[in-house]
Design an enzyme around this catalytic site. Structure first.
Site, mmCIF file in Angstrom:
data_model
loop_
_atom_site.group_PDB
_atom_site.id
_atom_site.type_symbol
_atom_site.label_atom_id
_atom_site.label_comp_id
_atom_site.label_asym_id
_atom_site.label_seq_id
_atom_site.Cartn_x
_atom_site.Cartn_y
_atom_site.Cartn_z
ATOM 1 N N GLY A 11 -33.337 46.976 24.743
ATOM 2 C CA GLY A 11 -33.907 46.313 25.902
ATOM 3 C C GLY A 11 -32.937 46.424 27.062
ATOM 4 N N GLU A 88 -24.091 46.357 20.925
ATOM 5 C CA GLU A 88 -23.666 47.417 21.853
ATOM 6 C C GLU A 88 -23.764 48.792 21.183
ATOM 7 O OE1 GLU A 88 -23.387 46.544 24.839
ATOM 8 O OE2 GLU A 88 -22.774 44.450 24.808
#
Length: 198
Positions: A11, A88
């Site tokens: 996202g 990440e």
């Protein structure tokens, strides 16, 4: 045969990826499963996963040249792992993503990965591209992220001195509130026009 899966959640900035990663780690642990929290280049610069809403947890920080499989299996030898949560994930190299897939398939460890899909140029991160190619499941985060105009914001703009940057190093980790590097999710129209605010 392993029933473990490699799952990728993606996202834009502000979609709650790190918060969801921390929640996933917590929920898995609540079910009595043993896991490992991983990160690459967290915004804090530390070996932890941090969210913009203030949640954080210690994590194993991975470097770009690190053998992810060796790192995880080293932990697995000390304490059997049921799952991995990697925040990440866009900063993983394609080789590290392949290593992660081997861990899932060979060791039967579930892997939940969270990251941006595209960089500030709206180009796929290599790690994210590889996850899209080989993950068992790929999910777009459903959190509503809005551009300043009120439209859905899904492109990650890098803002430097109040302007949308179009050039520079692909990886520039920074805070989203202050500092030299600020990121903001914009709709396609305002991303293309380079308008970061009204």
């Amino acid at each position: 045969m392993s029933g473990a899966e490699l799952i990728f959640y993606h996202g834009p900035m502000g979609a709650g990826k790190s918060t969801f990663a921390l929640q996933t780690h917590f929920n898995q642990g609540q079910q009595g499963r043993t896991g490992l929290l991983l990160t690459t280049l967290d915004r804090s610069g530390e070996a932890e996963v941090t969210s913009r809403i203030g949640l954080s947890a210690d994590a194993v920080a991975l470097g770009p040249g690190e053998d992810l499989r060796a790192t995880v299996l080293g932990h697995h030898e000390r304490q059997e792992l049921d799952y991995l949560v990697c925040d990440e994930a866009q900063f993983l190299t394609p080789t590290q993503v392949d290593q992660l897939a081997r861990i899932v398939d060979d060791a039967g460890i579930d892997a939940f990965t969270f990251g941006l899909l595209t960089d500030f140029r709206s180009v796929l991160f290599p790690g994210s591209a590889r996850l899209v190619e080989i993950a068992d499941e790929v999910h777009r985060m459903q959190a509503i992220v809005l551009c300043w105009c009120g439209r859905p914001g899904f492109l990650n703009a890098r803002i430097v001195d109040g302007r949308v940057a179009r050039t520079g190093a692909v990886i520039a980790v920074g805070d989203t509130h202050d500092g030299p590097v600020v990121y903001r999710a914009l709709c396609r129209r305002h991303y293309v026009k380079g308008r970061a605010a009204r």
